[in-house]
Design a protein around this motif. Structure first.
Motif, mmCIF file in Angstrom:
data_model
loop_
_atom_site.group_PDB
_atom_site.id
_atom_site.type_symbol
_atom_site.label_atom_id
_atom_site.label_comp_id
_atom_site.label_asym_id
_atom_site.label_seq_id
_atom_site.Cartn_x
_atom_site.Cartn_y
_atom_site.Cartn_z
ATOM 1 N N TYR A 35 -24.771 10.896 5.150
ATOM 2 C CA TYR A 35 -26.231 10.549 5.838
ATOM 3 C C TYR A 35 -27.385 11.583 5.551
ATOM 4 C CZ TYR A 35 -24.001 7.754 9.333
ATOM 5 O OH TYR A 35 -23.225 6.668 9.924
ATOM 6 N N LEU A 45 -28.312 6.516 6.511
ATOM 7 C CA LEU A 45 -27.002 6.276 5.823
ATOM 8 C C LEU A 45 -27.522 6.010 4.528
ATOM 9 C CD1 LEU A 45 -24.022 5.627 6.348
ATOM 10 C CD2 LEU A 45 -24.711 3.279 6.380
ATOM 11 N N TYR A 48 -21.233 4.452 2.069
ATOM 12 C CA TYR A 48 -20.278 4.518 2.851
ATOM 13 C C TYR A 48 -18.798 4.036 2.336
ATOM 14 C CZ TYR A 48 -21.048 -0.398 4.179
ATOM 15 O OH TYR A 48 -21.273 -1.555 4.006
ATOM 16 N N PHE A 90 -25.128 15.040 5.757
ATOM 17 C CA PHE A 90 -24.084 15.199 6.610
ATOM 18 C C PHE A 90 -23.159 14.099 6.091
ATOM 19 C CE2 PHE A 90 -25.419 17.936 9.683
ATOM 20 C CZ PHE A 90 -26.778 17.922 9.984
ATOM 21 N N GLY A 97 -13.865 2.940 12.193
ATOM 22 C CA GLY A 97 -15.097 2.415 11.983
ATOM 23 C C GLY A 97 -15.989 2.591 13.523
ATOM 24 N N ARG A 98 -16.611 1.283 13.548
ATOM 25 C CA ARG A 98 -17.290 0.996 14.683
ATOM 26 C C ARG A 98 -16.531 1.088 16.108
ATOM 27 N NH1 ARG A 98 -18.628 -4.292 16.840
ATOM 28 N NH2 ARG A 98 -16.836 -5.554 16.391
ATOM 29 N N PHE A 99 -15.222 0.998 15.974
ATOM 30 C CA PHE A 99 -14.481 1.166 17.176
ATOM 31 C C PHE A 99 -14.227 2.305 17.877
ATOM 32 C CE2 PHE A 99 -13.754 -3.303 16.993
ATOM 33 C CZ PHE A 99 -13.566 -3.489 15.735
ATOM 34 N N THR A 100 -14.397 3.429 17.018
ATOM 35 C CA THR A 100 -13.946 4.613 17.216
ATOM 36 C C THR A 100 -15.066 5.768 17.120
ATOM 37 O OG1 THR A 100 -13.071 5.177 15.219
ATOM 38 C CG2 THR A 100 -11.250 4.265 16.752
ATOM 39 N N GLU A 101 -14.682 6.788 17.640
ATOM 40 C CA GLU A 101 -15.513 7.995 17.457
ATOM 41 C C GLU A 101 -15.639 8.426 15.819
ATOM 42 O OE1 GLU A 101 -13.091 10.869 19.968
ATOM 43 O OE2 GLU A 101 -14.519 12.280 18.956
ATOM 44 N N ALA A 102 -16.754 9.060 15.395
ATOM 45 C CA ALA A 102 -17.009 9.676 14.264
ATOM 46 C C ALA A 102 -16.882 11.271 14.422
ATOM 47 C CB ALA A 102 -18.186 9.058 13.583
ATOM 48 N N PHE A 104 -18.447 14.504 12.360
ATOM 49 C CA PHE A 104 -19.383 14.992 11.273
ATOM 50 C C PHE A 104 -19.086 16.309 10.955
ATOM 51 C CE2 PHE A 104 -22.786 11.876 11.213
ATOM 52 C CZ PHE A 104 -22.265 11.017 12.436
ATOM 53 N N GLY A 105 -19.515 16.408 9.673
ATOM 54 C CA GLY A 105 -19.298 17.993 8.939
ATOM 55 C C GLY A 105 -20.460 18.780 9.633
ATOM 56 N N GLN A 106 -20.447 20.050 9.123
ATOM 57 C CA GLN A 106 -21.745 20.845 9.479
ATOM 58 C C GLN A 106 -22.937 20.907 8.721
ATOM 59 O OE1 GLN A 106 -21.792 23.050 12.370
ATOM 60 N NE2 GLN A 106 -20.359 21.335 12.650
ATOM 61 N N TYR B 36 -24.306 9.744 20.668
ATOM 62 C CA TYR B 36 -23.964 11.061 19.870
ATOM 63 C C TYR B 36 -25.326 12.010 20.439
ATOM 64 C CZ TYR B 36 -20.318 8.988 16.913
ATOM 65 O OH TYR B 36 -19.139 8.501 16.585
ATOM 66 N N SER B 91 -23.485 -0.015 16.968
ATOM 67 C CA SER B 91 -22.445 -0.219 15.830
ATOM 68 C C SER B 91 -22.174 -1.647 15.757
ATOM 69 C CB SER B 91 -21.241 0.893 15.918
ATOM 70 O OG SER B 91 -20.585 0.833 14.893
#
Lengths: 113, 113
Positions: A35, A45, A48, A90, A97-102, A104-106, B36, B91
């Motif tokens: 992103y 986005l 991906y 980021f 994917g959409r079912f679970t948490e993502a 993120f890097g810093q 988020y 999502s």
């Protein structure tokens, strides 16, 4: 656990230069994404991947290339940097994917002059 | 892509509950609702997500309307550390985003001592 690691944290490029932003995750996640975030905006986005060898374009892919040769790494390449690519980048990964948490890097703060 | 509508900003007092609203009138039956948050100079952080039923976790609660056209993120006792931009995201299964998170501008939450 390192989670999602992005390097470098800061970078200044001259117009026309190329560079690669690195992203690595150690959670064995299949889904990874890039992103960009411009001042006062939400994240947009770029590209991906749903697994090694599979990539696709997001909302703003122009000027960026990606590849996914391993599950762990998802580098973002700027082929010929332009001032319009000045942004904070980021990387994110998730297991399902959409079912679970993502996660993120810093972020990488990129300035193109 | 499915869109969400959130207030630009909200204020809360420390140690009081906060209700952050989100409208998503074009939601389809397979779209997950994700929340988020992003603290200053950091990457987004997962808060909660759900499909149809209300959800609770250690950070917050997610209340989803029966018709799924709106949802509310509930922080039970706001702290100063909760001051952030909160993003409500759909999502989606189909379409260009293929299960990725498509961010809007979010709600900037301020917490007063």
């Amino acid at each position: 656990n390192a989670g999602v690691t992005q390097t470098p944290k800061f970078q200044v490029l001259k117009t026309g230069q190329s560079m690669t932003l690195q992203c690595a995750q150690d959670m064995n996640h299949e889904y990874m994404s890039w992103y960009r975030q411009d001042p006062g905006m939400g994240l947009r986005l770029i590209h991906y991947s749903v697994g090694a060898g599979i990539t696709d374009q997001g909302e703003v892919p122009n000027g960026y290339n990606v590849s996914r040769s391993t599950t762990e790494d998802f580098p973002l390449r700027l082929l010929s940097a332009a001032p319009s690519q000045t942004s904070v980048y980021f990387c994110a990964s998730s297991y399902g994917g959409r079912f679970t948490e993502a996660f993120f890097g810093q972020g990488t703060r990129l300035t193109v002059v | 892509d499915a869109k969400t509508t959130q207030p630009n900003s909200m204020e809360s007092n420390e140690e009081e509950p906060v209700h952050l609203p989100c409208n998503h009138s074009t939601i389809s039956g397979t779209d997950y609702i994700h929340w988020y948050r992003q603290l200053p100079s950091q990457g987004p952080e997962y808060v909660i997500h759900g499909l149809t039923s209300n959800v609770n976790n250690r950070m917050a609660s997610l209340a989803i309307a029966e018709d799924r056209k709106s949802s509310t993120l509930i922080l039970h006792r706001a702290t100063l550390r909760d001051a952030a931009v909160y993003y409500c995201i759909l999502s989606v299964l189909y379409g260009g985003s293929q299960g990725n998170l498509i961010f809007g501008k979010g709600t900037k939450l301020s917490v007063k001592p």
